[in-house]
Enzyme design. Structure first.
Site, PDB file in Angstrom:
ATOM      1  N   GLU A 106      -5.824  -7.163   5.052  1.00  0.00           N
ATOM      2  CA  GLU A 106      -6.100  -6.704   6.310  1.00  0.00           C
ATOM      3  C   GLU A 106      -7.664  -5.811   5.917  1.00  0.00           C
ATOM      4  O   GLU A 106      -8.690  -6.325   6.753  1.00  0.00           O
ATOM      5  CB  GLU A 106      -5.225  -5.934   6.941  1.00  0.00           C
ATOM      6  CG  GLU A 106      -4.569  -6.991   7.564  1.00  0.00           C
ATOM      7  CD  GLU A 106      -3.218  -6.800   8.248  1.00  0.00           C
ATOM      8  OE1 GLU A 106      -2.705  -5.394   8.050  1.00  0.00           O
ATOM      9  OE2 GLU A 106      -3.322  -7.279   9.164  1.00  0.00           O
ATOM     10  N   ALA A 132       0.050  -1.396   4.129  1.00  0.00           N
ATOM     11  CA  ALA A 132       0.621   0.055   4.540  1.00  0.00           C
ATOM     12  C   ALA A 132       1.897   0.103   4.194  1.00  0.00           C
ATOM     13  O   ALA A 132       3.069   0.317   2.927  1.00  0.00           O
ATOM     14  CB  ALA A 132       1.475  -0.432   6.060  1.00  0.00           C
TER      15      ALA A 132
HETATM   16  N1  T1G Z   1       5.182   1.299   0.829  1.00  0.00           N
HETATM   17  C1  T1G Z   1       5.246   2.460   0.626  1.00  0.00           C
HETATM   18  N2  T1G Z   1       5.990   2.221  -0.703  1.00  0.00           N
HETATM   19  C2  T1G Z   1       5.787   1.154  -1.451  1.00  0.00           C
HETATM   20  C3  T1G Z   1       5.031   0.424  -0.945  1.00  0.00           C
HETATM   21  C4  T1G Z   1       4.453   0.358   0.309  1.00  0.00           C
HETATM   22  N3  T1G Z   1       4.037  -1.092   0.541  1.00  0.00           N
HETATM   23  N4  T1G Z   1       4.996  -0.701  -2.217  1.00  0.00           N
HETATM   24  C5  T1G Z   1       5.711   0.029  -3.152  1.00  0.00           C
HETATM   25  N5  T1G Z   1       6.125   1.035  -2.779  1.00  0.00           N
HETATM   26  C6  T1G Z   1       6.177   1.651  -3.593  1.00  0.00           C
HETATM   27  C7  T1G Z   1       7.686   1.397  -4.141  1.00  0.00           C
HETATM   28  O1  T1G Z   1       8.756   2.030  -3.252  1.00  0.00           O
HETATM   29  C8  T1G Z   1       8.297   2.322  -5.515  1.00  0.00           C
HETATM   30  O2  T1G Z   1       8.254   3.464  -5.269  1.00  0.00           O
HETATM   31  C9  T1G Z   1       6.624   2.001  -6.369  1.00  0.00           C
HETATM   32  O3  T1G Z   1       5.853   2.107  -4.562  1.00  0.00           O
HETATM   33  C10 T1G Z   1       6.526   0.306  -7.245  1.00  0.00           C
HETATM   34  O4  T1G Z   1       6.434  -0.271  -6.512  1.00  0.00           O
HETATM   35  C11 T1G Z   1      -0.653  -2.558   8.597  1.00  0.00           C
HETATM   36  C12 T1G Z   1       2.248  -3.574   8.272  1.00  0.00           C
HETATM   37  C13 T1G Z   1       3.080  -3.731  -5.261  1.00  0.00           C
HETATM   38  C14 T1G Z   1       3.834  -5.851  -5.720  1.00  0.00           C
HETATM   39  O5  T1G Z   1       5.247  -5.394   1.158  1.00  0.00           O
HETATM   40  O6  T1G Z   1       4.979  -5.654  -3.423  1.00  0.00           O
HETATM   41  O7  T1G Z   1       1.451  -3.711   5.011  1.00  0.00           O
HETATM   42  O8  T1G Z   1      10.161   3.458  -7.179  1.00  0.00           O
HETATM   43  O9  T1G Z   1       8.586  -0.964  -8.258  1.00  0.00           O
HETATM   44  O10 T1G Z   1       6.487  -3.953  -9.596  1.00  0.00           O
HETATM   45  O11 T1G Z   1      -0.013  -4.898   8.437  1.00  0.00           O
HETATM   46  O12 T1G Z   1       5.505  -2.772  -4.739  1.00  0.00           O
HETATM   47  O13 T1G Z   1       8.353   4.707  -7.723  1.00  0.00           O
HETATM   48  O14 T1G Z   1       9.323   5.529  -5.955  1.00  0.00           O
HETATM   49  O15 T1G Z   1       7.316  -3.043  -6.631  1.00  0.00           O
HETATM   50  O16 T1G Z   1       4.460  -2.886  -9.877  1.00  0.00           O
HETATM   51  C15 T1G Z   1       3.202  -4.920   2.730  1.00  0.00           C
HETATM   52  C16 T1G Z   1       5.266  -4.233  -0.963  1.00  0.00           C
HETATM   53  C17 T1G Z   1       3.771  -3.806   4.042  1.00  0.00           C
HETATM   54  C18 T1G Z   1       4.035  -4.966  -0.685  1.00  0.00           C
HETATM   55  C19 T1G Z   1       4.424  -3.426  -6.763  1.00  0.00           C
HETATM   56  N6  T1G Z   1       3.538  -4.869   1.711  1.00  0.00           N
HETATM   57  N7  T1G Z   1       5.660  -3.494  -2.190  1.00  0.00           N
HETATM   58  O17 T1G Z   1       5.058  -3.857  -8.113  1.00  0.00           O
HETATM   59  O18 T1G Z   1       5.584  -2.206  -8.525  1.00  0.00           O
HETATM   60  S1  T1G Z   1       3.553  -3.969   5.437  1.00  0.00           S
HETATM   61  C20 T1G Z   1       4.329  -4.932   0.498  1.00  0.00           C
HETATM   62  C21 T1G Z   1       5.009  -5.011  -3.406  1.00  0.00           C
HETATM   63  C22 T1G Z   1       1.808  -4.288   5.514  1.00  0.00           C
HETATM   64  C23 T1G Z   1       0.131  -4.282   8.206  1.00  0.00           C
HETATM   65  C24 T1G Z   1       1.668  -4.505   7.774  1.00  0.00           C
HETATM   66  C25 T1G Z   1       5.633  -4.051  -5.010  1.00  0.00           C
HETATM   67  C26 T1G Z   1       3.839  -3.980  -5.603  1.00  0.00           C
HETATM   68  P1  T1G Z   1       9.257   4.632  -6.273  1.00  0.00           P
HETATM   69  P2  T1G Z   1       7.310  -1.600  -7.601  1.00  0.00           P
HETATM   70  P3  T1G Z   1       6.077  -3.253  -9.145  1.00  0.00           P
END
Ligand code: T1G
Length: 688
Positions: A102, A60
């Site tokens: 999911e 998300a």
């Molecule tokens: N939401 C919004 N922005 C995100 C994001 C996210 N989940 N993940 C990454 N970004 C943005 C980040 O801020 C950066 O922005 C750019 O993408 C590149 O990220 C409903 C409630 C996927 C492994 O916790 O682990 O789903 O700085 O530098 O090193 O049940 O991003 O370019 O403007 O990290 O290649 C759960 C979090 C959410 C995954 C990629 N998901 N993300 O790593 O790039 S809650 C996460 C990561 C959810 C559901 C629940 C990593 C990555 P900018 P980056 P990367």
């Protein structure tokens, strides 16, 4: 366009296209729901869903969590996918995380590329899976495995996902493989929701709950995930989703979730300031001066980033030591399975240690990690200036010394920048980039480029004693020593800070790093110390007694047989003795009083640092304290935490403490101003 659809014969291809990580935001949810209706209207035989750009979906869009949820809600979209008459198959490349995973669970089948990862990192953001993950995952992989995956937040490799039953197949062309699945096979697969819920085994639940309490003390989300899984699996599936959703909605706006999101996005926002549009030097070949603990750790971090590394030492013994140190780090990485033998060999091929400075004639960056002495560093910089090309950037890893004084030996001091790594340098993510009086934009930009290549988080800091992190640490320890002198023991103080969320308290931590480092700094500061400032002599007595910490077998604690730490009555008596000599009537501080003094001391010092411009933003201080000094990540960092207390309350407590000691508790004008105006510290210092 966030979701594209196309059909080839009776197969529908749905692609999530929301760069850079295919975050599942409102537009993606809408697009997926439209795709369900489209596939049914087209009477397709199957849908294959994938992500554009080599990534399935990162989950998300966490940026939406601060606002009101917008329809269509993800649980509803996934129910539509799972209940559709047209079966969906997930073709996973890159990552399928959180809501991305999911989506895959709502599909009838899942196929992963061998290099892909799938997981539920929600607890790292202070929430739980909120779109069926807590109820579908246990039905697929069993209770114990689902509990581990969700409470740890750690992603699974494709092979592990296959072994656990989370995915049906591993294939490096997952979309093609999905197309090749026989219709009759696909038609026989039962939707996950209709799989039998695993039996709730209370022993398993209790074991996982205890493990979470130990590994993630103070954190709410992992324990809440266990509750929701246990409760939900005893209910009908549709009812279980209601329980899950309610818990997710509560956690989403919690202090811990806000703090963890703050750190997540602040880490990713730590980029070269837009005001510094500058070129950099190439980083192909880097010289590291000094092959000790820090130098070898830095060298290995550079090798991991595929750079050529030459470690310079001053004699054959030093060269031998450097080689052994780097070899042992490589061996440890091999033993932990972080690299394989070909990767280790490839690193060894890019590394040499030598006393011959002519070997770095083509290096464009030097990182000095020699003995923490100004004279030694100045000599090294003079040699580097002669040996490297004139456009090479010269940096020092110094923790405390004045970078401007080091730079003064170089004809062109604009080439000099500080690159302060944290031990172990190949593991810790923080990199303080120290901007000296003459440091050029090119030198600064090169520091940021290096941080990106090493996958570290860069924070620009100004020159002062200890820059940002060590200056706050020094104030933290001074406050601790004062509490020790006036009434507590090291273990009482450590326990109080562990209860706050630190992995270990200041005394256990100092036993690891060695009491001699702080002692050397105290002696260096003797000449300039404010004579009116209270000086606590207990740590000096420890040095006199040879209690240097783990490395000498005893420090603030004893380590019988080199094992775990044990309280040492000799140290407690030492504090009593010094208090007696000073005529102090000791008090019995509570854990709350200990935490208040140590935390307020750091907060106050940090606001002086902001006021002096040594740190550019409150968020930078959050990154330094969380990534370099063990401040609990789920509290958001020192300044984020301070804002939860509020400047008016903080100033009121500092005024009370200032009566006791007006010098140590001088209140920063910034804090006073925030208290008077009611503004937050983070907002007052938000510029990047
Ligand atoms: N939401 C919004 N922005 C995100 C994001 C996210 N989940 N993940 C990454 N970004 C943005 C980040 O801020 C950066 O922005 C750019 O993408 C590149 O990220 C409903 C409630 C996927 C492994 O916790 O682990 O789903 O700085 O530098 O090193 O049940 O991003 O370019 O403007 O990290 O290649 C759960 C979090 C959410 C995954 C990629 N998901 N993300 O790593 O790039 S809650 C996460 C990561 C959810 C559901 C629940 C990593 C990555 P900018 P980056 P990367």
């Amino acid at each position: 366009m966030s979701v594209t659809t196309r059909r080839e014969e009776n197969t529908g291809y749905v692609e999530i296209d929301n760069p850079p990580v295919n975050a599942v935001d409102t537009s993606v949810r809408r697009g997926l729901l439209d795709a369900v209706r489209w596939a049914e209207a087209e009477r397709l035989e199957r849908v294959i869903v994938s992500g554009k750009g080599g990534m399935f979906a990162a989950g998300a869009d966490a940026r939406e969590f601060d606002g009101e949820p917008i329809e269509p809600h993800l649980p509803d979209v996934l129910n539509a996918i799972e209940n559709s008459i047209v079966p969906w198959v997930a073709a996973i490349q890159g990552v399928a995380l959180g809501g991305g995973a999911e989506i895959a669970l709502a599909c009838r089948m899942r196929i992963m590329a061998s290099s892909a990862r799938i997981g539920f990192p929600e607890v790292t953001l202070g929430v739980i899976p909120g779109a069926g993950g807590t109820q579908r995952l246990p039905r697929l992989v069993g209770l114990a495995t689902a509990l581990d995956i969700i409470t740890s937040g750690k992603p699974l490799s494709a092979s592990t996902a296959l072994d656990t039953g989370l995915v049906h197949a591993v294939d490096d062309e997952p979309t093609d493989a999905a197309f090749m699945i026989k219709s009759e096979e696909l038609g026989c697969v039962v939707p996950v929701r209709d799989l039998p819920a695993p039996v709730i085994d209370q022993a398993t639940i209790a074991t996982v709950r205890e493990r979470v309490r130990t590994k993630s003390p103070g954190q709410v989300a992992p324990l809440r995930a266990i509750d929701v899984i246990e409760t939900g699996l005893n209910l009908a599936f549709i009812e279980s989703l209601v329980v899950e959703r309610q818990a997710f909605m509560e956690l989403r706006t919690s202090d811990q979730a806000k703090a963890l999101r703050h750190v997540f996005f602040t880490e990713r926002g730590a980029k070269l300031p837009v005001s510094i549009a500058s070129d950099t030097v190439s980083l192909a070949h880097v010289a590291v001066v000094g092959g000790g603990t820090m130098g070898s750790g830095i060298a290995y971090a550079l090798l991991n980033a595929s750079l050529q590394v030459t470690v310079l030492e001053h004699d054959a013994a030093g060269v031998e030591r450097a080689r052994k140190n780097v070899a042992s780090i490589i061996a440890a990485s091999l033993a932990r399975g972080l690299i394989d033998e070909p990767a280790a060999a490839e690193r060894r091929a890019r590394f040499i240690a030598t006393t011959d400075y002519s070997r770095v004639a083509d290096a464009t960056l030097a990182i000095e990690a020699a003995f923490e002495s100004l004279a030694v560093k100045r000599d090294v910089f003079a040699e580097l200036e002669n040996a490297l090309p004139k456009e090479a950037i010269l940096s020092s890893n110094t923790s405390y010394l004045d970078l401007n004084e080091i730079a003064s030996v170089v004809a062109d001091p604009s080439r000099v920048v500080g690159l302060h790594f944290f031990a172990p340098a190949h593991i810790m993510k923080l990199l303080e980039i120290v901007r000296g009086e003459h440091t050029s934009d090119t030198a600064l930009a090169t520091g940021f480029l290096l941080a990106k290549q090493l996958r570290k988080v860069p924070v620009v800091v100004g020159v002062c004693d200890g820059f940002v992190g060590n200056r706050i640490l020094a104030r933290y320890r001074e406050a601790a020593d004062t509490v020790l002198m006036d009434g507590s023991t090291p273990w009482e103080i450590d326990e109080a800070m562990v209860e706050f969320g630190y992995a270990m308290g200041p005394y256990a931590a100092q036993d690891l790093s060695g009491l001699d480092i702080a002692h050397a700094n105290r002696r260096r500061q003797d000449a300039t110390r404010d004579p009116k400032r209270r000086y606590i002599p207990i740590a000096d007595r420890m040095i006199e007694l040879g209690k240097l910490g783990r490395k000498s077998g005893a420090g603030w604690y004893r380590y019988p047989g080199g094992g775990g730490r044990v309280d040492d009555p000799i140290v407690a008596d030492l504090a009593l003795e010094e208090a007696h000599f000073a005529g102090i009537e000791r008090v019995d501080y509570t854990a709350d009083e200990i935490r208040e003094r140590l935390l307020l001391a750091m907060i106050n010092e940090a606001t002086f640092i902001l006021q002096e411009g040594v740190a550019k933003s409150a968020s930078d201080i959050d990154l330094v304290t969380v990534l370099g000094y063990g401040f609990p990540r789920w509290r958001g960092g020192l300044m984020h935490y301070a804002d939860t207390l509020g400047a008016p309350w903080i100033v009121k407590q500092l005024e009370r403490l200032a009566v006791e000691d007006p010098v140590a508790w001088t209140i920063s004008p910034l804090l006073q101003r925030c208290a008077e105006t009611g503004s937050s510290i983070t907002e007052s210092f938000a510029q990047r």
